[in-house]
Design an enzyme around this catalytic site. Structure first.
Site, PDB file in Angstrom:
ATOM      1  N   LYS A   9       1.108  -1.096  -0.015  1.00 39.56           N
ATOM      2  CA  LYS A   9      -0.040   0.389  -0.220  1.00 39.56           C
ATOM      3  C   LYS A   9       0.911   1.490  -0.242  1.00 39.56           C
ATOM      4  O   LYS A   9       1.887   1.428   0.079  1.00 39.56           O
ATOM      5  CB  LYS A   9      -0.914   0.367   1.325  1.00 39.56           C
ATOM      6  CG  LYS A   9      -1.963  -1.662   1.545  1.00 39.56           C
ATOM      7  CD  LYS A   9      -3.200  -0.766   2.059  1.00 39.56           C
ATOM      8  CE  LYS A   9      -3.596  -2.265   2.233  1.00 39.56           C
ATOM      9  NZ  LYS A   9      -4.815  -2.101   3.327  1.00 39.56           N
ATOM     10  N   TYR A  49     -12.298  -2.601  -3.738  1.00 44.47           N
ATOM     11  CA  TYR A  49     -13.129  -2.455  -2.932  1.00 44.47           C
ATOM     12  C   TYR A  49     -14.355  -2.155  -2.390  1.00 44.47           C
ATOM     13  O   TYR A  49     -15.160  -1.699  -1.386  1.00 44.47           O
ATOM     14  CB  TYR A  49     -12.083  -1.036  -1.864  1.00 44.47           C
ATOM     15  CG  TYR A  49     -10.569  -1.823  -1.185  1.00 44.47           C
ATOM     16  CD1 TYR A  49     -10.597  -2.714  -0.329  1.00 44.47           C
ATOM     17  CD2 TYR A  49     -10.040  -0.575  -1.296  1.00 44.47           C
ATOM     18  CE1 TYR A  49      -9.522  -2.661   0.515  1.00 44.47           C
ATOM     19  CE2 TYR A  49      -8.309  -1.115  -0.934  1.00 44.47           C
ATOM     20  CZ  TYR A  49      -8.184  -1.945  -0.333  1.00 44.47           C
ATOM     21  OH  TYR A  49      -7.228  -2.593   0.516  1.00 44.47           O
ATOM     22  N   PHE A  57     -15.528   3.613   6.667  1.00 46.34           N
ATOM     23  CA  PHE A  57     -14.038   3.616   6.696  1.00 46.34           C
ATOM     24  C   PHE A  57     -13.923   3.763   4.563  1.00 46.34           C
ATOM     25  O   PHE A  57     -12.807   4.157   4.344  1.00 46.34           O
ATOM     26  CB  PHE A  57     -13.268   2.638   7.776  1.00 46.34           C
ATOM     27  CG  PHE A  57     -13.408   1.413   6.936  1.00 46.34           C
ATOM     28  CD1 PHE A  57     -12.680   0.325   5.706  1.00 46.34           C
ATOM     29  CD2 PHE A  57     -14.287   0.759   7.525  1.00 46.34           C
ATOM     30  CE1 PHE A  57     -12.536  -1.074   5.359  1.00 46.34           C
ATOM     31  CE2 PHE A  57     -14.271  -0.710   7.403  1.00 46.34           C
ATOM     32  CZ  PHE A  57     -14.421  -1.247   6.659  1.00 46.34           C
ATOM     33  N   ARG A  85      -1.694 -14.332   5.013  1.00 48.33           N
ATOM     34  CA  ARG A  85      -2.658 -13.511   6.125  1.00 48.33           C
ATOM     35  C   ARG A  85      -2.372 -12.984   7.249  1.00 48.33           C
ATOM     36  O   ARG A  85      -1.872 -12.546   8.103  1.00 48.33           O
ATOM     37  CB  ARG A  85      -4.174 -14.301   5.483  1.00 48.33           C
ATOM     38  CG  ARG A  85      -5.291 -13.429   4.829  1.00 48.33           C
ATOM     39  CD  ARG A  85      -5.835 -12.462   4.439  1.00 48.33           C
ATOM     40  NE  ARG A  85      -6.887 -11.579   5.654  1.00 48.33           N
ATOM     41  CZ  ARG A  85      -7.173 -10.830   5.490  1.00 48.33           C
ATOM     42  NH1 ARG A  85      -7.585 -10.226   4.674  1.00 48.33           N
ATOM     43  NH2 ARG A  85      -7.935 -10.395   6.302  1.00 48.33           N
ATOM     44  N   THR A  91      -5.706  -7.180  11.428  1.00 48.88           N
ATOM     45  CA  THR A  91      -5.680  -5.792  10.273  1.00 48.88           C
ATOM     46  C   THR A  91      -5.560  -4.003  10.757  1.00 48.88           C
ATOM     47  O   THR A  91      -4.363  -3.098  10.103  1.00 48.88           O
ATOM     48  CB  THR A  91      -7.445  -5.241   9.972  1.00 48.88           C
ATOM     49  OG1 THR A  91      -7.959  -6.374   8.945  1.00 48.88           O
ATOM     50  CG2 THR A  91      -7.596  -4.151   8.925  1.00 48.88           C
ATOM     51  N   ARG A 102       1.971  -6.010   9.631  1.00 46.10           N
ATOM     52  CA  ARG A 102       1.237  -4.662   9.772  1.00 46.10           C
ATOM     53  C   ARG A 102       1.876  -4.691  11.216  1.00 46.10           C
ATOM     54  O   ARG A 102       1.527  -3.293  11.783  1.00 46.10           O
ATOM     55  CB  ARG A 102      -0.027  -5.255   9.755  1.00 46.10           C
ATOM     56  CG  ARG A 102      -0.765  -5.142   8.061  1.00 46.10           C
ATOM     57  CD  ARG A 102      -1.819  -6.006   8.781  1.00 46.10           C
ATOM     58  NE  ARG A 102      -2.277  -5.690   6.995  1.00 46.10           N
ATOM     59  CZ  ARG A 102      -3.831  -5.713   7.107  1.00 46.10           C
ATOM     60  NH1 ARG A 102      -4.344  -6.833   7.600  1.00 46.10           N
ATOM     61  NH2 ARG A 102      -4.374  -5.964   5.437  1.00 46.10           N
ATOM     62  N   ASN A 112      -2.033   0.368   6.550  1.00 48.16           N
ATOM     63  CA  ASN A 112      -1.588  -0.626   7.667  1.00 48.16           C
ATOM     64  C   ASN A 112      -0.789  -1.210   6.065  1.00 48.16           C
ATOM     65  O   ASN A 112      -0.657  -3.092   6.897  1.00 48.16           O
ATOM     66  CB  ASN A 112      -2.884  -1.700   7.915  1.00 48.16           C
ATOM     67  CG  ASN A 112      -3.768  -2.107   6.758  1.00 48.16           C
ATOM     68  OD1 ASN A 112      -3.846  -1.965   5.820  1.00 48.16           O
ATOM     69  ND2 ASN A 112      -5.138  -2.378   7.711  1.00 48.16           N
ATOM     70  N   HIS A 115      -2.430  -5.725   1.733  1.00 50.84           N
ATOM     71  CA  HIS A 115      -3.940  -6.211   1.400  1.00 50.84           C
ATOM     72  C   HIS A 115      -3.148  -7.726   1.400  1.00 50.84           C
ATOM     73  O   HIS A 115      -2.250  -7.970   0.672  1.00 50.84           O
ATOM     74  CB  HIS A 115      -4.253  -5.481   0.550  1.00 50.84           C
ATOM     75  CG  HIS A 115      -5.750  -6.144  -0.035  1.00 50.84           C
ATOM     76  ND1 HIS A 115      -6.536  -5.879   0.279  1.00 50.84           N
ATOM     77  CD2 HIS A 115      -5.597  -7.065  -1.213  1.00 50.84           C
ATOM     78  CE1 HIS A 115      -8.034  -7.263  -0.316  1.00 50.84           C
ATOM     79  NE2 HIS A 115      -6.668  -7.548  -0.812  1.00 50.84           N
ATOM     80  N   GLU A 126      -9.509 -10.740  -7.460  1.00 50.07           N
ATOM     81  CA  GLU A 126      -8.300  -9.533  -7.397  1.00 50.07           C
ATOM     82  C   GLU A 126      -7.257 -10.042  -8.058  1.00 50.07           C
ATOM     83  O   GLU A 126      -6.751  -8.784  -8.891  1.00 50.07           O
ATOM     84  CB  GLU A 126      -7.848  -9.704  -5.937  1.00 50.07           C
ATOM     85  CG  GLU A 126      -8.862  -8.977  -4.770  1.00 50.07           C
ATOM     86  CD  GLU A 126      -8.989  -9.669  -2.737  1.00 50.07           C
ATOM     87  OE1 GLU A 126      -9.674  -9.519  -2.739  1.00 50.07           O
ATOM     88  OE2 GLU A 126      -7.391  -8.905  -3.498  1.00 50.07           O
TER      89      GLU A 126
HETATM   90  P1  IDP Z   1      -7.775  -6.231   5.698  1.00 44.31           P
HETATM   91  O1  IDP Z   1      -7.254  -5.939   4.745  1.00 44.31           O
HETATM   92  O2  IDP Z   1      -7.339  -7.084   7.288  1.00 44.31           O
HETATM   93  O3  IDP Z   1      -8.926  -7.500   5.065  1.00 44.31           O
HETATM   94  P2  IDP Z   1     -10.827  -5.374   5.528  1.00 44.31           P
HETATM   95  O4  IDP Z   1     -12.198  -5.740   6.999  1.00 44.31           O
HETATM   96  O5  IDP Z   1     -11.058  -6.006   4.546  1.00 44.31           O
HETATM   97  O6  IDP Z   1      -9.412  -6.147   6.616  1.00 44.31           O
HETATM   98  O7  IDP Z   1     -10.482  -4.226   5.024  1.00 44.31           O
HETATM   99  C1  IDP Z   1      -9.453  -3.088   4.420  1.00 44.31           C
HETATM  100  C2  IDP Z   1      -8.792  -1.944   4.283  1.00 44.31           C
HETATM  101  O8  IDP Z   1      -9.926  -1.091   5.109  1.00 44.31           O
HETATM  102  C3  IDP Z   1      -8.175  -3.101   5.367  1.00 44.31           C
HETATM  103  O9  IDP Z   1      -6.800  -3.363   5.420  1.00 44.31           O
HETATM  104  C4  IDP Z   1      -7.820  -0.915   6.066  1.00 44.31           C
HETATM  105  O10 IDP Z   1      -6.563  -0.433   5.221  1.00 44.31           O
HETATM  106  C5  IDP Z   1      -8.958  -0.359   5.928  1.00 44.31           C
HETATM  107  N1  IDP Z   1      -9.810  -0.153   7.297  1.00 44.31           N
HETATM  108  C6  IDP Z   1     -11.023  -1.716   7.191  1.00 44.31           C
HETATM  109  N2  IDP Z   1     -11.422  -1.266   8.361  1.00 44.31           N
HETATM  110  C7  IDP Z   1     -11.058   0.282   9.053  1.00 44.31           C
HETATM  111  C8  IDP Z   1     -11.138   0.525   9.850  1.00 44.31           C
HETATM  112  O11 IDP Z   1     -12.009   0.573  11.392  1.00 44.31           O
HETATM  113  N3  IDP Z   1     -11.440   1.718   9.937  1.00 44.31           N
HETATM  114  C9  IDP Z   1      -9.874   2.794   9.271  1.00 44.31           C
HETATM  115  N4  IDP Z   1      -9.741   1.428   7.802  1.00 44.31           N
HETATM  116  C10 IDP Z   1     -10.529   0.213   8.308  1.00 44.31           C
HETATM  117 MG    MG Z   2      -9.984  -7.986   3.681  1.00 42.36          MG
END
Ligand code: IDP
Ligand code: MG
Length: 141
Positions: A9, A49, A57, A85, A91, A102, A112, A115, A126
């Site tokens: 990212k 996304y 968010f 993962r 996350t 992370r 973070n 992805h 994807e």
């Molecule tokens: P993941 O990347 O661990 O699979 P997801 O829930 O799929 O997590 O969320 C996608 C992306 O959206 C996260 O990697 C992060 O960059 C962002 N994100 C997720 N939850 C939040 C939040 O509560 N606040 C801000 N950004 C978030």
């Molecule tokens: Mg995800």
């Protein structure tokens, strides 16, 4: 053999952490099939996304993911989706374990660092978002 999509990212590219991130996957036996550096525009980030549309968010995520260049890659290995993962960590970097990408490198829940696809279905979708069958073929070895 399983394949998954990983994105490095914008926060990682800003801090020159591309090599560090790739190395953490390679050290665990995950192999590169294809890789490219690119920048998503707003509508491309929204499309990638789309599953998060409507979440609080979403706008912040789309703005962030289109704020600078990213690296997209396909990694291959036994159980690659789950292993990526695990190597990425939770996350929220504040909740991710030390030793995960992370946990060690993430800034906050939005920025973070990486992805990784979360299922076989999302991996297939994807991967095809960024790579053609021809790209994938060229990575065979
Ligand atoms: P993941 O990347 O661990 O699979 P997801 O829930 O799929 O997590 O969320 C996608 C992306 O959206 C996260 O990697 C992060 O960059 C962002 N994100 C997720 N939850 C939040 C939040 O509560 N606040 C801000 N950004 C978030
Ligand atoms: Mg995800």
């Amino acid at each position: 053999m399983e394949r998954t999509l990983v994105l490095i990212k914008p926060d990682a590219l800003k801090r020159d952490l591309v090599g560090e991130v790739i190395n953490r996957f390679e050290r665990q036996g995950l192999r590169l099939v294809s890789i490219k550096m690119l920048r998503l525009n707003e509508s491309e980030a929204m499309a990638f996304y789309a599953v998060h549309k409507g979440k609080p968010f979403f706008k912040e995520l789309v703005d962030y993911m289109s704020s600078g260049p990213i690296v997209a890659m396909v990694l291959e290995g036994e159980g690659a989706i789950g292993r990526v993962r695990e190597i990425m960590g939770a996350t929220d970097p504040n909740e991710a374990k030390a030793g995960t990408i992370r946990g060690d490198l993430g800034i906050n829940k939005t920025e973070n660092t990486v992805h990784g696809s979360d299922s076989k279905e999302s991996a297939a979708l994807e991967i095809s978002f960024f790579f053609s069958q021809y790209d994938l073929k060229k990575g065979e070895r």
